[in-house]
Scaffold this active site. Sequence first.
Site, PDB file in Angstrom:
ATOM      1  N   LYS A  17     148.194   6.445  54.804  1.00 27.02           N
ATOM      2  CA  LYS A  17     147.629   7.809  54.822  1.00 27.02           C
ATOM      3  C   LYS A  17     146.134   7.802  55.063  1.00 27.02           C
ATOM      4  CE  LYS A  17     148.655   9.181  50.679  1.00 27.02           C
ATOM      5  NZ  LYS A  17     149.224   7.968  50.134  1.00 27.02           N
ATOM      6  N   ARG A  93     150.237  15.935  44.568  1.00 28.53           N
ATOM      7  CA  ARG A  93     151.035  14.767  44.201  1.00 28.53           C
ATOM      8  C   ARG A  93     152.013  15.070  43.086  1.00 28.53           C
ATOM      9  NH1 ARG A  93     147.090  10.592  45.822  1.00 28.53           N
ATOM     10  NH2 ARG A  93     147.751   8.506  45.305  1.00 28.53           N
ATOM     11  N   ARG A 130     145.238  -5.247  51.186  1.00 28.48           N
ATOM     12  CA  ARG A 130     144.245  -4.237  51.566  1.00 28.48           C
ATOM     13  C   ARG A 130     142.880  -4.515  50.937  1.00 28.48           C
ATOM     14  NH1 ARG A 130     145.510   1.998  50.381  1.00 28.48           N
ATOM     15  NH2 ARG A 130     145.388   1.390  48.191  1.00 28.48           N
ATOM     16  N   ARG A 162     140.505  -3.079  45.910  1.00 27.70           N
ATOM     17  CA  ARG A 162     140.494  -1.968  44.959  1.00 27.70           C
ATOM     18  C   ARG A 162     141.007  -2.428  43.606  1.00 27.70           C
ATOM     19  NH1 ARG A 162     143.001   3.412  47.746  1.00 27.70           N
ATOM     20  NH2 ARG A 162     143.972   3.534  45.704  1.00 27.70           N
ATOM     21  N   ARG A 173     152.012   2.873  40.355  1.00 22.89           N
ATOM     22  CA  ARG A 173     151.732   3.955  41.317  1.00 22.89           C
ATOM     23  C   ARG A 173     152.971   4.275  42.145  1.00 22.89           C
ATOM     24  NH1 ARG A 173     147.395   0.794  43.955  1.00 22.89           N
ATOM     25  NH2 ARG A 173     146.981   2.458  45.445  1.00 22.89           N
TER      26      ARG A 173
HETATM   27  P1  AMP Z   1     144.758   7.208  46.478  1.00 22.67           P
HETATM   28  O1  AMP Z   1     143.522   6.689  47.123  1.00 22.67           O
HETATM   29  O2  AMP Z   1     145.244   8.482  47.111  1.00 22.67           O
HETATM   30  O3  AMP Z   1     145.835   6.172  46.371  1.00 22.67           O
HETATM   31  O4  AMP Z   1     144.362   7.615  44.982  1.00 22.67           O
HETATM   32  C1  AMP Z   1     143.818   6.670  44.094  1.00 22.67           C
HETATM   33  C2  AMP Z   1     144.008   7.129  42.669  1.00 22.67           C
HETATM   34  O5  AMP Z   1     143.302   8.367  42.465  1.00 22.67           O
HETATM   35  C3  AMP Z   1     145.449   7.433  42.260  1.00 22.67           C
HETATM   36  O6  AMP Z   1     146.166   6.263  41.891  1.00 22.67           O
HETATM   37  C4  AMP Z   1     145.218   8.369  41.079  1.00 22.67           C
HETATM   38  O7  AMP Z   1     144.776   7.667  39.944  1.00 22.67           O
HETATM   39  C5  AMP Z   1     144.039   9.203  41.571  1.00 22.67           C
HETATM   40  N1  AMP Z   1     144.511  10.378  42.344  1.00 22.67           N
HETATM   41  C6  AMP Z   1     144.305  10.628  43.659  1.00 22.67           C
HETATM   42  N2  AMP Z   1     144.859  11.789  44.020  1.00 22.67           N
HETATM   43  C7  AMP Z   1     145.436  12.296  42.901  1.00 22.67           C
HETATM   44  C8  AMP Z   1     146.190  13.482  42.638  1.00 22.67           C
HETATM   45  N3  AMP Z   1     146.454  14.370  43.588  1.00 22.67           N
HETATM   46  N4  AMP Z   1     146.598  13.673  41.351  1.00 22.67           N
HETATM   47  C9  AMP Z   1     146.326  12.797  40.383  1.00 22.67           C
HETATM   48  N5  AMP Z   1     145.644  11.654  40.575  1.00 22.67           N
HETATM   49  C10 AMP Z   1     145.199  11.399  41.828  1.00 22.67           C
END
Ligand code: AMP
Length: 228
Positions: A17, A93, A130, A162, A173
């Site tokens: 994404k 989400r 990654r 990360r 996750r």
């Molecule tokens: P991502 O980069 O989209 O994988 O997001 C990294 C982390 O940010 C996730 O594992 C969550 O801890 C937090 N996060 C990102 N977007 C959301 C969301 N819409 N709702 C809740 N937590 C989020």
Amino acid sequence: MRKGPKLVIVGKQGAGKGTQCVRLARHFVIPHISTGDMFRSAQRADSELGAKLRLILEAGELVPDELTVSIVAERMAQDDTAARGFILDGFPRTPAQAKSLDDLLAPNSLDLVIDLQLSTELATERLCSRRVCRDCQSIYGPSRMPAVPGTCDDCGGSVIQRADDTEEAIRRRLSLYESQTAPVLEWYRSQGLLVEVDGDGSTDDVTTRLVHAIDAAISPVSAEPSGK
Ligand code: AMP
């Protein structure tokens, strides 16, 4: 001013994404709104909120809906999203977030929700290899490594793994994705807004598939072969 599409992209962590949203935002000239990027930036602050976010992100847990919706609402209140369109990456989400997004937007204004699909095995493989830039969030991996090891090609920042790309956090996750995010897809499917795109393949091939899917949704007639 050019008016672009209003898009949501959903997909497992590791489906691509982030990489694809940067490309789509450039292609359609629309703002890229990533809650993950916003939280990664906010967690670096030397504050109570920064510390709380660090714990949540490192464990692979979701940030509470109320806080997540409030940062998205603040961003969506900027007039560029209404005037130019947007691509929302990583939001909504949970079903509660999807409902809040509905409340934030004018009725029927979302053009398309894309489910970028990848098997759990491939997603896990990608997440383990990654690397990201700590400053500008550029994404690296086997198909794109920094020219100078550990240094971002785009901004010169440090390229790191990360903190939530550990085996345990990845498992958490992906399991939250199945329990919390999969129902969001069903909700959009029932509204006729969902399109599924295969996320397996080269970065360029996946971008081409996504652009075609979006073009077909926002200008269905012109995307049909002309037959001439
Ligand atoms: P991502 O980069 O989209 O994988 O997001 C990294 C982390 O940010 C996730 O594992 C969550 O801890 C937090 N996060 C990102 N977007 C959301 C969301 N819409 N709702 C809740 N937590 C989020």
